[in-house]
Design an enzyme around this catalytic site. Sequence first.
Site, mmCIF file in Angstrom:
data_model
loop_
_atom_site.group_PDB
_atom_site.id
_atom_site.type_symbol
_atom_site.label_atom_id
_atom_site.label_comp_id
_atom_site.label_asym_id
_atom_site.label_seq_id
_atom_site.Cartn_x
_atom_site.Cartn_y
_atom_site.Cartn_z
ATOM 1 N N SER A 167 0.900 -1.173 -0.008
ATOM 2 C CA SER A 167 -0.252 0.051 -0.070
ATOM 3 C C SER A 167 0.903 1.226 0.039
ATOM 4 C CB SER A 167 -1.149 -0.162 1.187
ATOM 5 O OG SER A 167 -1.974 0.925 0.956
ATOM 6 N N ASP A 262 -9.432 -3.115 -6.378
ATOM 7 C CA ASP A 262 -8.588 -2.084 -5.684
ATOM 8 C C ASP A 262 -8.467 -0.813 -6.434
ATOM 9 O OD1 ASP A 262 -6.622 -0.654 -4.194
ATOM 10 O OD2 ASP A 262 -5.566 -2.508 -3.695
ATOM 11 N N HIS A 292 -8.471 -4.149 -1.739
ATOM 12 C CA HIS A 292 -7.614 -3.587 -1.200
ATOM 13 C C HIS A 292 -7.269 -4.357 0.125
ATOM 14 C CE1 HIS A 292 -3.709 -0.891 -0.737
ATOM 15 N NE2 HIS A 292 -4.295 -0.665 0.374
#
Length: 318
Positions: A167, A262, A292
């Site tokens: 991330s 995502d 995600h």
Amino acid sequence: MSFALHPDLARAVRSAAVGAPKPAARDDWRQLRADGEKALAAMEATLPESATVSRQDFIATSYDGQQVLLRWYTPPHDTEAPEPTGPAVLYLHGGGMILGSVRLFDRVVAQYTADSQVPMLAVDYRRAPEHPHPAPVEDCWAGLAWLAQHAAELGVDPARIAVMGDSAGGGLAAATALLARVRGLPLARQILIYPMLDDRNTHPDPVLEPFVGWNYDNNHTGWHALLGDTIGTPDVPPTAAPARAESLTGLPAAYIEVGELDIFRDECLDHARRLTGAGVSAELHVHPGCPHGFDRIDPTADIAQRSRADRIRVLRAL
């Protein structure tokens, strides 16, 4: 066919939604941090402690003289004659640029170390908005430079150092690779797990919105905290948002992973395309039906186990 959650994850996502806090408002980074760190702590608690992995804390000095905590994870040697020097990975945790810490990712990193037998150095980089760009990426660079400088005493081959992150940490890993290219520190690989690469990704896609956990308001909050009012303008440097890099030539080979659901999907696809277009090898995985952070929603799910096996394969190949 329309998009749908992967069946391995649907039950866990529905369960997580029960009692979940109301989404934080755009630019409410305090609430987003509080909610996010509570969720990270709960996920961390479900993971094994990896007690056989050794941990040792060090300090690096960042560009502005501030000290940065580094945590060195080493696996138990399972052979009688380990390599005199071997690979190592600089690990950068996720958290949207505004939350997370080495403590909240301790078991994550230890488990990677245990499963791959590759030592890792996690960086407790400073977070926005208290510490906007360039503090986070410069802290990551300080960790990388420290690892390279101490390679001999740590038993590390300096030609086999990689950067890895998830991330925001994936975005910082990509940005650190850009800094390493400019500052003359060759890297063996960049391992980018659903990386956060583009500050311009703040306008909702109605197709993805029903599935997202990290949503477009969250993304704006994170990037705005990091960049202030330069967000979305031509003034954002690639060391803050790697999608802004004009050239990706000369970067290390990449492993990139992202879920189909995502909001980072398209920026990851574009980054992989641009890397290969620049002559940089890139292995890309787009996981159908995955939002995600899918691997942390339910680490026992088959899709999470398969993605993890790929990451371990790449780590062991360093």
